[in-house]
Write a protein that holds these residues in place. Structure first.
Motif, short mmCIF file in Angstrom:
data_model
loop_
_atom_site.label_atom_id
_atom_site.label_comp_id
_atom_site.label_asym_id
_atom_site.label_seq_id
_atom_site.Cartn_x
_atom_site.Cartn_y
_atom_site.Cartn_z
N TYR A 78 5.21 -8.44 5.21
CA TYR A 78 4.35 -7.57 4.40
C TYR A 78 3.17 -8.34 3.81
CZ TYR A 78 8.12 -4.22 4.81
OH TYR A 78 9.07 -3.36 5.31
N ASN A 105 0.86 -1.17 0.00
CA ASN A 105 0.00 0.00 0.00
C ASN A 105 0.90 1.23 0.00
OD1 ASN A 105 0.77 0.58 2.74
ND2 ASN A 105 -0.75 -0.92 3.44
N ASP A 106 0.30 2.41 0.08
CA ASP A 106 1.10 3.64 0.02
C ASP A 106 2.14 3.71 1.12
OD1 ASP A 106 -0.31 4.47 -2.19
OD2 ASP A 106 -1.76 5.67 -1.05
N LYS A 107 1.86 3.11 2.28
CA LYS A 107 2.79 3.17 3.41
C LYS A 107 3.93 2.15 3.30
CE LYS A 107 -0.80 4.72 6.57
NZ LYS A 107 -1.67 4.38 7.68
N THR A 108 3.68 1.01 2.67
CA THR A 108 4.69 -0.05 2.65
C THR A 108 5.44 -0.20 1.31
OG1 THR A 108 3.05 -1.71 1.98
CG2 THR A 108 3.42 -1.41 4.36
N ARG A 109 4.91 0.39 0.26
CA ARG A 109 5.48 0.20 -1.08
C ARG A 109 6.97 0.56 -1.15
NH1 ARG A 109 2.29 -0.74 -4.75
NH2 ARG A 109 0.60 0.53 -3.96
N THR A 110 7.36 1.70 -0.60
CA THR A 110 8.76 2.14 -0.65
C THR A 110 9.67 1.17 0.10
OG1 THR A 110 8.05 4.44 -0.81
CG2 THR A 110 10.33 4.05 -0.14
N GLN A 111 9.22 0.70 1.26
CA GLN A 111 10.02 -0.25 2.04
C GLN A 111 10.24 -1.55 1.26
OE1 GLN A 111 7.29 -0.34 5.30
NE2 GLN A 111 8.57 0.98 6.58
#
Length: 180
Positions: free
Chosen positions: A146, A99-105
């Protein structure tokens, strides 16, 4: 008594004919041997296929498996691929919740392991990763929290180190059934 079971990788050169893979796998099934990983494909010679099988067993069982497989019709030769003497890799395709919060990680973890992003949706990221079992296991340990939606693995495939092709290692009489 201590359990001395470990992973063994076997490369089996066979004549590229219908039913050969079934006979090899049926031998494992009849004897009650579990196959941890299986990959098969044509070699540089279209008349020969290479079956790579990973099994977890003790030394005595692996030696027995090798002898029994070598007796099968259309089996040219069985080679044991050691970790130090071969190059062993596997391909994994993963679909991971994002999601928007986990995508970068998730993308950053993938970059560390040199994965390739092959698809992105609003709720998932699909990645492709190749490497040794240790590398893949380390990646999965980090990515699992995740949420893995779907995973497909090819199984180990291996090449002997050095410049000689596997077909040349051993005795020439082993290859008398190969049509030129």
């Amino acid at each position: 008594m201590e359990d001395d079971r470990k992973r063994y990788t076997l490369a089996i050169l066979v004549n590229n004919r219908a039913g050969v893979l079934m006979r090899v796998v049926a031998l494992f099934s009849r004897r009650g041997y579990n196959i941890d990983s299986l990959s098969v494909g044509e070699t540089e010679n279209p008349r020969i296929s290479r079956i790579t099988i990973v099994v977890s067993a003790d030394r005595q069982i692996v030696d027995q498996i090798k002898r029994q497989v070598e007796k099968l019709i259309d089996v040219i030769r069985v080679f044991e691929m050691t970790e130090s003497g071969s190059l062993q890799r596997e391909l994994v395709l993963l679909k991971i919740k994002a999601n928007d919060k986990t995508r970068t990680q998730i993308v950053e973890i993938g970059e560390i392991f040199k994965s390739k992003i092959i698809d992105v949706t609003p709720t998932t990221i699909s990645m492709m990763l190749t490497g040794s079992l240790d590398k893949l296991d380390s990646f999965m340990a980090l990515i699992r929290p995740y949420g893995i939606v779907e995973m497909a693995r090819t199984g180990i495939t291996a090449l002997e180190r050095g410049s000689r092709p596997l077909i040349e290692i051993g005795h020439e009489e082993d290859y008398k059934d190969i049509e030129n």
